[in-house]
Design a protein around this motif. Structure first.
Motif, mmCIF file in Angstrom:
data_model
loop_
_atom_site.group_PDB
_atom_site.id
_atom_site.type_symbol
_atom_site.label_atom_id
_atom_site.label_comp_id
_atom_site.label_asym_id
_atom_site.label_seq_id
_atom_site.Cartn_x
_atom_site.Cartn_y
_atom_site.Cartn_z
ATOM 1 N N LYS A 291 0.844 -1.410 -0.226
ATOM 2 C CA LYS A 291 0.129 -0.072 0.039
ATOM 3 C C LYS A 291 0.914 1.181 -0.157
ATOM 4 O O LYS A 291 0.836 2.371 -1.082
ATOM 5 N N ASP A 292 1.569 1.313 1.259
ATOM 6 C CA ASP A 292 2.632 2.687 0.868
ATOM 7 C C ASP A 292 3.257 2.459 -0.475
ATOM 8 O O ASP A 292 3.601 3.472 -0.804
ATOM 9 N N GLN B 103 1.300 4.418 -5.344
ATOM 10 C CA GLN B 103 0.733 5.818 -5.498
ATOM 11 C C GLN B 103 -0.247 6.640 -6.096
ATOM 12 O O GLN B 103 -0.348 5.791 -7.277
ATOM 13 N N PRO B 104 -0.907 7.291 -5.716
ATOM 14 C CA PRO B 104 -1.644 8.170 -6.176
ATOM 15 C C PRO B 104 -1.490 8.248 -8.043
ATOM 16 O O PRO B 104 -0.433 8.433 -8.942
ATOM 17 N N ASN C 8 -6.414 4.526 -2.484
ATOM 18 C CA ASN C 8 -6.091 5.737 -2.674
ATOM 19 C C ASN C 8 -5.289 6.695 -3.818
ATOM 20 O O ASN C 8 -4.036 6.883 -3.987
#
Length: 333
Positions: free
Chosen positions: A164-165, A168-169, A222
């Motif tokens: 998840k980290d 990126q969007p 995200n």
């Protein structure tokens, strides 16, 4: 302009500023295509003609230029191309840490990914079923070069946090891997809901079934975009950067006595010498040679298939071409 978010049997789902539509290809686009790579796939940007009636299909008039594309050889003996995804920022090469762990398969994925134009990261799944995690990580590090390495355990609440980290969007990610590695499970965790069907793998060999049968582009909470692809039992080489993927072998080869050394039986072969001393694993050299031979064979076959396809488009087939050439010669006597 619209983006293709799903494909299935020459039917397309596209999204535009005006909403989501089902779409079909314009006849001209189909007729001008010299192969599957000239037709849209998931992730493609296309020019669209919207229907007058909302219940009708939109028409895809033109395929925009791609920034990146991932393709593979069609399964079986044919050497045609099969598009997997386009306009991807990151390819997430998934491999399970269970009994299906296979470094040679990872080398193949890295070689094909290297020619896509996208960046590649390695996602190791099923960390809870790792056979020997320390040894497996060492083996992956030996072949991964500069590709980022992410470890996931979908059985834990925070088991996909590292992934998840990383995502990126507004960037597009494509999950690639063999059947049963857990791609759909990972995407469900990222979505926060079980929107993609999953199946258990066989206990005997850790192989799975093709749960995902059609490619689709999904929007994550995200802001990232992900493409879920069907599991691949076979990743045939069509366009691959084998040399850069095996940069260690290329570096050794610079010290070979012969510029065209095949690293098999030639005297003064620095690569074979490295194998003899244990500096280079024999299995890695065998993998390199196997991929190089496969790539050369498929390139030759593809060249012949393209030539035959061109003849068919221009004349209807080789028989008709020969007849036209014969008729032309008779006219000019």
């Amino acid at each position: 302009m619209a983006r293709v978010i799903a494909t299935s049997h020459m039917q397309y789902t596209v999204v535009t500023a005006a909403g989501q539509f089902q779409a079909q290809l314009a006849g001209r686009l189909t007729n001008l295509a010299s192969g599957p790579e000239d037709l849209p796939t998931v992730g493609d940007w296309v020019q669209l003609r919207l229907p007058a009636n909302e219940t009708d299909a939109a028409i895809i008039e033109r395929l925009n230029a791609r920034s990146t594309v991932f393709l593979r050889k069609t399964a079986g003996r044919r050497s045609g191309a099969q598009l997997v995804a386009a306009n991807i920022d990151w390819l997430l090469l998934c491999m399970a840490l269970d009994a299906n762990f296979n470094i040679r398969r990872l080398e193949r994925y890295l070689a094909v990914a290297a020619t896509s134009g996208a960046q590649a990261a390695i996602v190791l799944t099923k960390a809870d079923q790792a056979q020997n995690l320390a040894e497996q990580l060492t083996a992956v590090a030996a072949v991964s070069a500069s590709a980022p390495l992410l470890i996931c355990d979908a059985t834990k609440a925070d088991g996909v946090q590292e992934l998840k980290d990383f995502m990126q969007p507004r960037l597009t990610y494509a999950f690639l891997g063999s059947s049963g590695v857990g791609k759909s499970t990972l995407i469900n965790r990222l979505l926060g809901a079980d929107k993609i069907a999953t199946q258990a793998v066989r206990a005997s060999d850790a192989h799975g079934r093709h749960t995902t049968t059609a490619r689709q582009l999904l929007h994550l909470p995200n802001g990232s975009l992900v493409i879920d692809t069907p599991g691949m039992r076979e990743l045939g080489l069509l366009s691959a950067d084998v040399d850069n993927t095996f940069a260690d072998i290329q570096a050794l080869a610079e010290n070979c006595c012969f510029n065209d050394c095949t690293h098999q039986h030639e005297p003064g072969c620095a690569v074979q010498a490295a194998v003899a001393t244990g500096e280079l694993p024999a299995e890695r050299l065998a993998s390199y040679q196997r991929l190089k031979a496969e790539q050369s064979r498929n390139n030759n076959l593809r060249g012949k298939e393209r030539e035959n396809a061109k003849i068919t488009r221009m004349f209807g087939g080789k028989k008709q071409m020969k007849a036209m050439i014969k008729a032309s010669r008779l006219r000019h006597r």
